[in-house]
Design a protein around this motif. Sequence first.
Motif, short mmCIF file in Angstrom:
data_model
loop_
_atom_site.label_atom_id
_atom_site.label_comp_id
_atom_site.label_asym_id
_atom_site.label_seq_id
_atom_site.Cartn_x
_atom_site.Cartn_y
_atom_site.Cartn_z
N LEU A 204 1.27 41.36 36.65
CA LEU A 204 1.96 41.29 37.95
C LEU A 204 3.45 40.97 37.77
O LEU A 204 4.30 41.57 38.43
CB LEU A 204 1.31 40.22 38.83
CG LEU A 204 -0.10 40.52 39.35
CD1 LEU A 204 -0.64 39.32 40.13
CD2 LEU A 204 -0.11 41.76 40.23
N CYS B 117 0.71 46.90 46.98
CA CYS B 117 -0.21 45.76 46.86
C CYS B 117 -1.59 46.03 47.44
O CYS B 117 -2.58 45.46 46.97
CB CYS B 117 0.40 44.51 47.48
SG CYS B 117 0.54 44.53 49.27
N TYR C 12 -4.82 36.69 47.19
CA TYR C 12 -5.24 36.71 45.79
C TYR C 12 -5.03 35.35 45.15
O TYR C 12 -5.80 34.95 44.26
CB TYR C 12 -4.50 37.78 44.99
CG TYR C 12 -5.08 37.88 43.60
CD1 TYR C 12 -6.41 38.30 43.41
CD2 TYR C 12 -4.36 37.49 42.48
CE1 TYR C 12 -6.98 38.34 42.15
CE2 TYR C 12 -4.92 37.53 41.22
CZ TYR C 12 -6.22 37.96 41.05
OH TYR C 12 -6.80 37.99 39.80
N GLY C 13 -4.02 34.62 45.59
CA GLY C 13 -3.82 33.28 45.07
C GLY C 13 -5.02 32.39 45.35
O GLY C 13 -5.51 31.67 44.46
N HIS D 222 -1.94 38.05 35.72
CA HIS D 222 -0.67 37.45 36.14
C HIS D 222 0.49 37.96 35.29
O HIS D 222 1.60 38.17 35.80
CB HIS D 222 -0.76 35.92 36.07
CG HIS D 222 -1.66 35.35 37.11
ND1 HIS D 222 -2.62 34.41 36.83
CD2 HIS D 222 -1.76 35.60 38.44
CE1 HIS D 222 -3.27 34.09 37.95
NE2 HIS D 222 -2.76 34.80 38.93
N GLY E 33 3.90 33.01 49.06
CA GLY E 33 3.40 33.89 50.12
C GLY E 33 3.58 33.29 51.50
O GLY E 33 4.00 33.98 52.44
N MET F 258 1.68 31.33 43.89
CA MET F 258 1.56 32.55 44.68
C MET F 258 1.33 32.22 46.15
O MET F 258 1.94 32.84 47.04
CB MET F 258 0.42 33.42 44.15
CG MET F 258 0.69 34.08 42.82
SD MET F 258 -0.73 35.00 42.17
CE MET F 258 -0.81 36.37 43.35
N LEU G 115 -0.19 37.86 48.31
CA LEU G 115 0.02 36.69 47.46
C LEU G 115 -0.87 35.54 47.88
O LEU G 115 -1.45 34.84 47.02
CB LEU G 115 1.50 36.27 47.52
CG LEU G 115 2.51 37.22 46.89
CD1 LEU G 115 3.93 36.75 47.20
CD2 LEU G 115 2.30 37.33 45.39
N THR H 181 2.89 42.08 51.66
CA THR H 181 3.04 41.53 50.32
C THR H 181 2.77 40.03 50.32
O THR H 181 2.07 39.51 49.44
CB THR H 181 4.45 41.79 49.78
OG1 THR H 181 4.70 43.19 49.76
CG2 THR H 181 4.62 41.23 48.38
N SER H 182 3.32 39.33 51.31
CA SER H 182 3.12 37.89 51.38
C SER H 182 1.65 37.55 51.58
O SER H 182 1.14 36.58 51.00
CB SER H 182 3.96 37.28 52.50
OG SER H 182 3.55 37.72 53.78
N VAL I 247 -0.49 29.27 38.55
CA VAL I 247 0.17 30.46 39.07
C VAL I 247 -0.36 30.79 40.47
O VAL I 247 0.40 31.20 41.36
CB VAL I 247 -0.02 31.67 38.13
CG1 VAL I 247 0.60 32.93 38.72
CG2 VAL I 247 0.60 31.37 36.77
N SER I 248 -1.66 30.61 40.69
CA SER I 248 -2.25 30.90 41.99
C SER I 248 -1.67 30.01 43.08
O SER I 248 -1.41 30.47 44.20
CB SER I 248 -3.78 30.72 41.92
OG SER I 248 -4.36 31.69 41.07
#
Length: 271
Positions: free
Chosen positions: A93, A119, A209-210, A90, A243, A239, A206, A202-203, A235-236
């Motif tokens: 990133l 990504c 991976y989140g 993180h 996203g 994200m 997020l 990209t969204s 953080v996840s």
Amino acid sequence: MTSVAFQIGNFKIYWYSICILLAVIIGGYVAIKEAKKYRIPEEFMINLFFYMIPFAYIGARLYYVAFNWEYYSNHTNEIIQIWKGGLAIHGGLIVGLIWLIIYSKKYKIKTFRLTDIVCVGLILAQAIGRWGNFFNQEAHGSEVTLEFLKSLHLPQFIIDGMHIDGAYFHPTFLYESLACLIGFIILLIFRRRRYTKIGQTTSLYLILYGVIRFFMEGLRTDSLMLGNFKMAQIVSILMVIIGIIMYIVLNKGSKLENRYNDGELVEDVNF
């Protein structure tokens, strides 16, 4: 299991370092190949990575050290010893994204165009890099039985690698590596869709991976903590929320507008 791949005199090459290097090379290659399809020069991408990768690793290390400052404040000589592990994705990133934004603004290319390109290679790099944790016997989950690991039909070398200090543990590195590999395939297919808009890949990264990291972190025993909460899970969640909001906002308007695969929307990069 040894964390050292080979040794030349007193100079040791660690498996962790090899895994990280392979992750960078393969993930970067995927991004460069995609960029070429949109008339973005290879030199432009190499220059982006030349600065972004070191900055990202510095960010990943500083993030890790910050949340383990009680230890590193008394072992300052170990702060630079990244070959022994201790990188927080993180942190990487965040710093990597800051540099990418600066770079995209400098050369007047859409930031989301670049993040979409990067990504997909990034999540593949994450899948590869997790194997470094295996060789360092770190980032594992809670204790399990040998019978449990055998029930997963794992190769014997992985089972042996999960035998640490007389006990067996969840191979969370493997779970996350496989999940990221699936995420790579999903993103690869998604950005080829006719109506995928710039920024939506990209969204989706997020979100994917989140979700992956949130559940993996729930199994791990070495999490970076913020009070009583696992920082990676906080953080996840952020994200995933970001996203979802991005995807909804970017999806507004005609499905023929702002398409990622619309050749007419490709910027000419003056590099």
